[in-house]
Each structure stands twice: as C-alpha cells, then as structure tokens.
Design an enzyme around this catalytic site. Structure first.
Site, PDB file in Angstrom:
ATOM      1  N   GLU A  56       0.873  -1.183   0.000  1.00 40.45           N
ATOM      2  CA  GLU A  56       0.000   0.000   0.000  1.00 40.45           C
ATOM      3  C   GLU A  56       0.909   1.232   0.000  1.00 40.45           C
ATOM      4  OE1 GLU A  56      -3.514   2.160   2.639  1.00 40.45           O
ATOM      5  OE2 GLU A  56      -2.907   0.105   3.124  1.00 40.45           O
ATOM      6  N   GLN A  69      12.878  -8.303  14.474  1.00 43.15           N
ATOM      7  CA  GLN A  69      12.736  -9.539  15.240  1.00 43.15           C
ATOM      8  C   GLN A  69      11.361 -10.191  15.051  1.00 43.15           C
ATOM      9  OE1 GLN A  69      14.018  -8.787  19.290  1.00 43.15           O
ATOM     10  NE2 GLN A  69      15.850  -7.714  18.606  1.00 43.15           N
ATOM     11  N   GLU A  78      -1.273   4.386   2.164  1.00 47.44           N
ATOM     12  CA  GLU A  78      -0.999   4.856   0.805  1.00 47.44           C
ATOM     13  C   GLU A  78      -0.593   6.328   0.821  1.00 47.44           C
ATOM     14  OE1 GLU A  78      -3.068   6.517  -3.083  1.00 47.44           O
ATOM     15  OE2 GLU A  78      -4.375   5.593  -1.581  1.00 47.44           O
ATOM     16  N   HIS A 102      10.534  -7.882  19.285  1.00 46.21           N
ATOM     17  CA  HIS A 102       9.418  -8.814  19.124  1.00 46.21           C
ATOM     18  C   HIS A 102       8.046  -8.130  19.160  1.00 46.21           C
ATOM     19  CE1 HIS A 102      12.602 -11.648  19.789  1.00 46.21           C
ATOM     20  NE2 HIS A 102      12.782 -11.249  21.023  1.00 46.21           N
ATOM     21  N   HIS A 107       4.249   1.479  11.503  1.00 47.73           N
ATOM     22  CA  HIS A 107       3.254   1.749  10.456  1.00 47.73           C
ATOM     23  C   HIS A 107       3.500   3.124   9.858  1.00 47.73           C
ATOM     24  CE1 HIS A 107      -0.441   1.510   8.195  1.00 47.73           C
ATOM     25  NE2 HIS A 107      -0.644   0.290   8.667  1.00 47.73           N
ATOM     26  N   ASN A 185      22.016 -10.063  18.129  1.00 47.97           N
ATOM     27  CA  ASN A 185      21.367 -10.326  16.849  1.00 47.97           C
ATOM     28  C   ASN A 185      22.355 -10.424  15.698  1.00 47.97           C
ATOM     29  OD1 ASN A 185      18.150 -10.257  16.894  1.00 47.97           O
ATOM     30  ND2 ASN A 185      18.926  -8.964  18.545  1.00 47.97           N
TER      31      ASN A 185
END
Length: 656
Positions: A56, A69, A78, A102, A107, A185
């Site tokens: 999007e 993770q 969009e 985790h 967003h 990591n």
C-alpha cells in the site's frame, strides 16, 4: 536460503510491481514475508514470523546492521511520506543499527533513526523517532516527532508534541542494553546463515590464527584482528570518524606522527578495508588508529594497531606478562599496564571524561554480558591507574575492559580490552608512581625540565595556547621581552618539539613560556624556562629535571624578590593576581610527591601581592624539607590555571 519475498500486487494506486532488494550479506528467514518495494541493507537480520508489506504505502528502507525480530509488522498507508537520510521520500525509513524487537508495529508514514531501539509490542505510527532513541515495551508513539537521544518508558502514550519534547535523555545503562541486543542479533544473523550454508562460515579470528608480520591476522586473506574490528565498530556506532597516522622508529620516539588516510565512510566494511590498505602501505612502521569526534573537532582515541618487526598490537591493549621496556616503546609504566593503556587513560582524563571498568568470564565475554567493577571516582591519573590494576588483579583469569565515559552526554566514548584470561598482571613497583613514571618518560625524551613539561601538559589539557618570548640581559632587566613563536598545535609532543627548537634558536638568552587563553585573549601563565649560562638539560641519563640556578633579582617594589622566593615566582603571582585569579599552595613529602598526593596549605584569601607573597613564604617555612607548589585558581570556572613547584627538599636538589 529460501526467502519468501514477492513483488507488490497491482492496485489502483500502484502498477509498478516492485520487488524487494536484499543485500547479499543480510539474512531473511524463510518464515518471514517481504512484499513490494523494500530495500534491505547489509548485515540485516529479518527473524522468523515477520511481515514487511510495501503493498500500500511504499517504498520501505531498512538500514545496515539493523534487526527486525520475530512477529514484527511493518506496513504503510498509501498517503503520507517521510524524508529519509538520503533525502528521498519513503513510507517507512528504518536507519542503521536499529532494533525493532518482538511483536512491534511500525506503520508508515514513519521514520526510525539510526541506533534506535523499539521495544516489545510497541507501536510507532505517523511519527519520526530521532537517532539514538530507546522506546521500551508496550509504548505508543503517534503523530509526533521525538528528538534524538530520548527515552520512552514502558507503557508510555506519546500523542502530542509537548509530551515528546519533555521526554528524558537516554542513560548510559540504557544505551548499553540496546548495544547488547544489537550484538546478540549480529551473532544470530551469522548463525542462521551458516546453519543453512556452510560456505558462509568464517573462522573466528582469535589466538589460534597466527599474526603475520604486518601486525594483522591472516586467514585465507588479510584481515584485522577481532579487537580492532570491535574498536572500529564501536567508534562508528557512536558517530565518530576514523583517521590514521604512521611513524618510523625515529618519529615514534619523538612523537612526531605523520597523518595518513581519513576514512570518510561510516560503513564498517569500508572502514576495515581502508585500514587494511593503509597498514599494507606502511610495512615496518608504527600505525595508529585515531577516533575523531567531528562535532567537537577533537580526538577521542589514539590506539597503535601495528608495530615494526612483526609486533602485533591490538587496539584493546593487553597487559602481557611483562611490560614493554621504556627503551623499546617509550612506554609501559611500573603498574604493568601497557603504554597504550596509560596513554588512553591520560587522553580520556585530559578531555574531561570519566574512567570505568568491566569484567567478564569466558561465557559472559561470548555473549557480551559484562559486569561493572567498582566505579572509579578519581580523576587523577595515578589514582585511576592504581584502580585499574586493582580491578585486573581482583578479576585475574577474566576479561577486563576500560570504559571511557562522557559524563555530560552520559555516553561511552571508548571500550578497550586491557586484560584477557591467561595474562599476568605485572608486579607493581614500589619505587615509582604511574604519574612519576609518565613524567620521567617524557623528560627522558625531552630537554625540558619536569616542571616545564607539566606546565605544557596542564595548559594544553585546559585548552590554552602556548607562546614563547625571549630577552637578552638588558631587555630582561627592563621587562622588555620580544615575542617569539606562537605554537598552533594542541598536541603535547608537537608543542614540546617547537619549544625546544625555540630555545635552541636563542642560546644565551632568557626564554619564557606563555600560556594564552584564546577565548578571553589574555595570558594565564608566564614562566621562565631558560636563563643565560644554563644548558638545557638532556635529562636522559637519570630521567630527572635539570637544576635551575638561583634567579637574578627582578625589579619588584623593593628592588629584590622576597626572601626564599624567586623572581619568577613573584612575576607569576603578579600575573595571576592581575588577571583576577586566586592563589593557593600545596605541600608534599617525598612519598606523597611520588604518588601526587598533595596536601593543601592554609587558604590565601587576600588578593594583595605583598600579603600573598608573605603567605607563600609562611607555607614554605612551615613545610621546610618538603615540596611546595603554587596554585593559580580561576574562582569563577572553579578550575586550576597554573601549578608551579616553588620549593624542593635539599635532598631532591642535590640529586638534580
């Protein structure tokens, strides 16, 4: 490695069918989903169960050495974009060395800066999170811009800019926690890759790999040893630049290093490659690594990484079974610490940093789970070195590392390994202190007296400039000095070299050292360092300062210096008082002098020259047979601007 990635599906708002671009050194687990225009940088870890969908909002960018993770979701609307560090438009930008832990949700439109830590189940939406921020667990950040270096506690809800601006700064312990997660990591990324493809296994560079003559480790190709790589990584992660210097035997002995490559790249792989190339260009010479703070325009580290004749050196200097002799390296002190370690301590203290120590056994070392030793509160070199040795002795058979701490920024500026299991801490000598050894070492390579060397060091560490003046007998009597060299360098070795050159250019004359405050444009010190008829002492035979003959009387108010005080002392007192400084005194017997443990005399409250000189005489008389030194004090800045020894025991004078 089977990676589940695919092109973005055709939609009413996008027909480009872009596919992910994944760097070959990144690891993307086959149980993760990556869709659309996603660029993944070098050394990134994408763990199982992640969903990164640029179907999007797009494009997405995930920077080098970051880790995404298990269970993380990255998606974007969009509408709405952020500007990345490359000045291009993105739906989601995640910088270098970031940890998205985790079940976190990122967003877009969203920007997460370099070195950020986003905690478990936290959400960032329509926001910018500045570099170096730490977001703890179950937090919400929405519709705000979080300034760099801020700490967001667990459960916090930050939805207006006023809340974001009031957030506290990240502390050193928080930053260490985030750094630990990055290292873990990185190890996981390498482990996952090698579990699926044995061809990617790179043997560990440790003591089993034989060093070559250039001071680097060879294993199917030239590579730097692990300590140097860790030092480079640490400097780059803190935003520092890396420089290089080199010197042959002659230049090394005089501290006259030549500048080499300045590494412009902030990528670890590029920096290591340029270091290797520079070492290869200078076989048989000393090479040192320089850490540079580009904002403050100062050095934060000087570490030798190559010596001539195949002597391998780690930037995290170890304490071998016996210290290197001062003749061969200029260096190791009677504490058993290497010369590089002593130099690092001196450099850190001179820049106002604090010193700490950490230790780890084999298991903790492999997981970077270090434990702190007793905090070092002292800021005097001798005390710090003593506590370093005590920590090493207490944790014999373990790894011990030196930590440089910036107390204002509350961040680490240096991590250097100074002991490994199997190293023996050298027996501590009872005949000399670290500071005395350092001074003797400096005196042995310079014709200047110990007092002059201490004055030069003190002035430079306080950020002052050094100037020179000269006068023949006639000018000296009338106080008509002639201006000479103004030393531009702030490096001790360069300054001493220029002072010696100036003295050599004016034999048979008075020469004095001038301390200059460049901001206030005023003098903070005037000290005569050569008189007619005196030879500049070589001091190389016994490491002691040359004897200074009794000074000629100067034109003070009564035509002669007060009893017991030299004309230089009177002139210095007058100069300090004229600049508004206070005068203090300290005394020490032989034992305390060797350990730099001075005692204060009675405070001098007066600013009248005659009263101050009387108080000086009283202190000297009260402590006859001891060392007495004059202290110049800036009462506003609460710091010392001068330290000059004005009395020595008869025994000390006889041996000089």
């Amino acid at each position: 490695m089977a990676v589940r990635s695919q092109a973005a599906p055709p939609t009413p708002w996008s027909k480009n069918l872009a596919e992910p671009k994944i760097h070959e050194s990144a690891y993307v687990h086959s149980f993760s989903n990556i869709i659309g225009d996603v660029k993944i940088g070098a050394n990134v870890l994408i763990a199982p169960g992640t969903s990164i969908r640029a179907d999007e909002g797009s494009p997405f960018y995930i920077g080098e050495s970051s880790n995404i993770q298990d269970g993380v979701v990255i998606h974007g609307l969009e509408q709405g974009r952020v500007i990345g560090d490359d000045r291009n438009s993105y739906s989601v930008w995640i910088g270098n060395n970031a940890c998205i832990t985790h079940m976190a949700l990122i967003h877009g439109p969203c920007y997460v800066g370099d070195d950020c830590f986003i905690g478990f189940r936290s959400t960032v939406f329509n926001a910018r999170v500045g570099a170096g921020c730490i977001v703890m667990m179950h937090a919400l950040i929405q519709d705000v811009e979080v300034p760099p270096g801020k700490y967001i506690p667990s459960g916090a809800i930050i939805t207006n800019q006023q809340q974001a601006d009031r957030l506290p700064d990240v502390q050193a312990a928080d930053r260490e926690f985030a750094h630990h997660v990055v290292l873990v990591n990185e190890a996981l990324r390498a482990g996952y890759r090698c579990a699926e493809d044995n061809a990617c296994i790179v043997p560990i560079r440790d003591e089993l790999v034989k060093p070559n003559g250039a001071g680097v480790y060879s294993n199917g190709g030239t590579s730097l040893n692990r300590d140097i790589v860790e030092q480079v990584r640490s400097l780059l992660m803190q935003g520092y630049r890396i420089g290089t210097e080199y010197a042959d035997e002659r230049r090394f002995k005089t501290g006259s290093w030549q500048s080499g490559t300045t590494i412009e790249s902030n990528r670890e792989a590029d920096a290591i490659r340029e270091l290797e190339a520079f070492i290869a260009e200078h076989p048989g010479e000393y090479v040192r690594l320089i850490g540079i703070d580009p904002k403050a325009k100062r050095r934060v580290l000087e570490a030798i990484i190559q010596r001539p004749n195949g002597q391998t050196v780690s930037t995290k200097a170890t304490t071998g079974a016996a210290p290197v002799s001062a003749k061969s390296s200029g260096a190791a002190t009677s504490t058993g610490l290497s010369s590089e370690t002593v130099a690092q301590v001196r450099s850190l203290l001179a820049q106002g940093y604090r010193i700490g120590t950490e230790h780890a056994d084999e298991r903790r070392f492999k997981t970077s789970s270090w434990k702190s030793c007793t905090p070092i509160q002292a800021d005097r070199e001798a005390d710090v070195l003593r506590e370093l040795v005590a920590c090493m002795a207490e944790h014999a058979g373990e790894y011990v590392r030196l930590i440089g701490i910036d107390p204002k920024a509350k961040s680490r500026v240096l991590q250097a390994l100074i002991q490994r299991p199997g190293d023996a801490v050298a027996a501590k000598s009872s005949t000399a202190s670290p500071s005395a050894a350092g001074s003797a070492s400096a005196a042995s390579s310079s014709g200047l007296s110990r007092e002059a060397l201490e004055q030069v060091r003190s002035l430079l560490t306080q950020g002052y400039r050094i100037g020179m003046e000269n006068a023949d007998e006639r000018r000296f009597k009338t106080g008509s000095w002639q201006s000479g060299t103004t030393i531009q360098s702030n490096r001790e070795a360069d300054a001493i070299g220029e002072i010696e050159a100036f003295i050599a250019a004016h034999p048979g004359e008075y020469v004095r050292l001038i301390g200059i405050d460049p901001k206030a444009k005023r003098r903070v010190l005037e000290a005569v360092i050569q008189r007619p008829g005196e030879a500049v002492a070589s001091a190389k035979s016994n490491g002691t300062a040359p004897k200074v003959s009794a000074p000629a009387p100067s034109s003070v108010s009564n035509g002669a210096a007060p009893k017991g005080l030299s004309s230089d002392t009177v002139a210095q007192v007058r100069s300090l008082l004229a600049q508004g400084y206070r005068i203090g005194t300290e005394h020490a017997d032989e034992r305390r002098f060797k350990t730099s443990s001075w005692h204060s005399c009675s405070p001098i409250e007066s600013s009248q020259e005659g009263e101050v000189l009387r108080k000086l005489q009283d202190c000297m008389a009260e402590h006859a047979g001891e060392y007495v030194r004059l202290i110049g004090i800036d009462a506003k800045a609460k710091r010392r601007v001068a330290e000059t020894i004005i009395q020595r025991p008869a025994k000390a004078l006889a041996t000089r």
